[in-house]
Design an enzyme around this catalytic site. Structure first.
Site: not given
Length: 523
Positions: A15, A34, A41, A47, A113, A227, A273, A330, A365, A370-371
């Site tokens: 992101a 940091k 992540n 995936g 998936e 997950h 999931r 996850h 989700r 997410s990506l």
């Protein structure tokens, strides 16, 4: 006065990099992470990235799959807009030369998936999609993007309701402030609140608490995705086994070879999931050992090279074709409340990626969304900030919080409590026990110059655990990743009732319950 706007981005995952790739040269971007640049992540994502890429698929079908997985808790408009723009941005990445895996026709190879009705998952390097995307996006950055490692952001500067910069510690422990026209939080979720998790060790919920203390709202924290398949040796997770493995034909079985998803859901091992994770949990509670059978996947070592090497290092007998697995934390569906541009409820403060709650994921989700969300929201936030007006007047100096309250609890103890009382299944008694334990913790007062990064992280995790427990107590229903044993689904359906009696609603941790800057008092 210079017309160049200054933006601070906290984090360096997909992101943040999508934001940095998109933002124009009229903005100077300071990216702070940091740990090392590779500590995110996104780098671990195996995936893939979901997009309605093929002619046989459609954005509308992707939307329907996302809504179904999200248990009618998604924001319908957000889902439509993000998935449509996401398809466009993924096609842009392909055209720009991002090295996705290709089929014999030279087009992206599309996998499947859990809870997807079409093959729409693009992969890179087999099971190294996140790493490939991060490296590609980083290679696209211009000279106006400046990346700084080991810059630990510990607090935000807020002046008259507007976020004006950050407080951060360098490697030597020295405290600094930096002002900016906008701050973007891209810090990930909070996987390390739990003993079994798939997250990078650096992901400790920092961004959520930074926003929270600044006055922003947190929403839907009770929706935690576990997950189903973490490779587990002697009760310890050693890494993630991607859902793409089940998409290629692997299936879950117990020690006798009984396939545990038979009769549970029409999509069996590729059910959403939350359903698969609870199925495994209940089988384990009944005393069974659960394995992922990969016998039916040809060329497993070349299709999933990272997972194969992980199994070898863990001493798995690959000839047997059975990988011991357990569910683990996850992804956080909730987070910092934002609009479609990533804007929080605090002016000039943005949140993108897993730290943000856009309404895309709902209560659960959909795999590989997410990506895509990180890619899209980073792009939209950049466009929004480009059109913001530059701050016209200098900001007065800020007094630093001199003393911080740090909870007297170990990270291991906190993780244990969260795993026991707020994990895959919950109930009121357990959640209230968790809240009572958290609120009885004592504190030590530490000067800001002496506080360590680990103590900052622990304080954030303790605070976030309280917020999550309160959210989970408030939602007296079972939905998606939030399963209440005392409020199961309607009609005694264990896994998912098609009719939800409760209306769609979001649980906010409001500003008037906000944790103070000392982290141990609710104001």
């Amino acid at each position: 006065m210079s017309s160049i706007k200054k933006v601070i981005v906290v984090g360096a995952g997909i992101a943040a990099l999508s934001f940095a790739k998109t933002i124009s040269e009229n903005c100077q971007v300071i990216m702070m992470t940091k740990k090392q640049f590779s500590s995110s992540n996104s780098m671990l994502a195996q995936g893939g990235i979901a997009a309605a890429f093929s002619a046989q698929d459609s954005v509308q079908q992707h939307v329907q799959d996302t809504l179904a997985a999200g248990c009618d808790h998604n924001d319908d408009k957000t889902v439509q807009e993000l998935l449509l723009l996401g398809k466009h941005l993924v096609k842009e990445l392909v055209a720009e030369g991002c090295l996705f895996d290709l089929n014999e026709e030279g087009l992206p190879q599309l996998g499947k998936e859990g809870a997807h009705t079409s093959n729409r998952i693009l992969h890179a390097g087999g099971d190294q999609t996140g790493k490939a995307l991060v490296q590609f996006l980083k290679s696209q950055l211009g000279s106006h993007i400046h990346l700084y490692e080991y810059h630990h952001v510990m607090d935000l500067l807020v002046h008259e309701g507007k976020c004006t910069g950050v407080v951060w510690k360098d490697e030597k422990g020295h405290v600094h402030t930096m002002t900016a026209d906008a701050v973007v939080l891209s810090t990930g979720g909070c996987g390390n609140l739990y003993e079994m998790n798939t997250n990078d060790p650096s992901v400790t919920g920092d961004g959520l608490l930074l926003a929270y203390r600044a006055g922003a709202q947190l929403v839907d924290l009770e929706f935690v995705q576990f997950h189903p398949t973490l490779l587990t040796i002697a009760g310890k997770a050693v890494g993630l086994v991607s859902e793409a493995v089940r998409g290629e034909g692997a299936y879950l079985e117990d020690e006798t070879g009984r396939r545990i998803m038979e009769g549970i859901h029409p999509q069996k091992d590729l059910a959403p999931r939350d359903i698969v994770a609870r199925a495994i949990f209940h089988e384990q509670q009944a005393g069974h050992h659960i394995y992922l059978n990969i016998h039916d996947i040809p060329h497993f070592p070349t299709r999933f090279p990272v997972i194969y090497e992980m199994c070898l290092r863990a001493g798995i007998d690959m000839v047997s074709g059975r990988l011991p697995v357990s569910p683990g934390m996850h992804f956080l569906m909730g987070g910092i409340k934002v609009n479609e541009h990533g804007e929080t409820t605090v002016q000039s403060l943005f949140a993108i990626g897993e730290a943000a709650c856009t309404g895309l994921h709902g209560a659960n989700r959909l795999a590989s969304n997410s990506l895509l969300e990180g890619l899209v929201l980073g792009n939209k936030a950049a466009r929004r900030i480009e059109h913001m007006s530059k701050r016209q007047k200098a900001i007065s100096t800020f007094p630093l919080q001199e003393v911080w309250s740090v909870p007297n609890i170990s990270e291991a103890q906190l993780r244990n409590w969260m795993t026991v009382y707020a994990s895959i299944v919950r109930d009121e008694k357990g959640l209230q026990t968790l809240l009572d334990k958290l609120e009885r913790v004592s504190f030590q007062q530490i000067n800001v110059k002496d506080i360590t990064n680990e103590q900052i992280e622990l304080s954030n995790q303790w605070s976030l655990a309280i917020c999550l427990a309160k959210s989970a107590l408030l939602r007296t229903e079972s939905r998606g990743g939030h399963y209440r044993m005392d409020y199961p689904y309607r009609d005694d359906v264990l896994w998912r009732g098609k009719q939800i009696v409760h209306e769609k609603g979001h649980i906010h941790i409001m500003e008037n319950e906000r944790i103070s800057a000392k982290w141990n008092v609710y104001s």
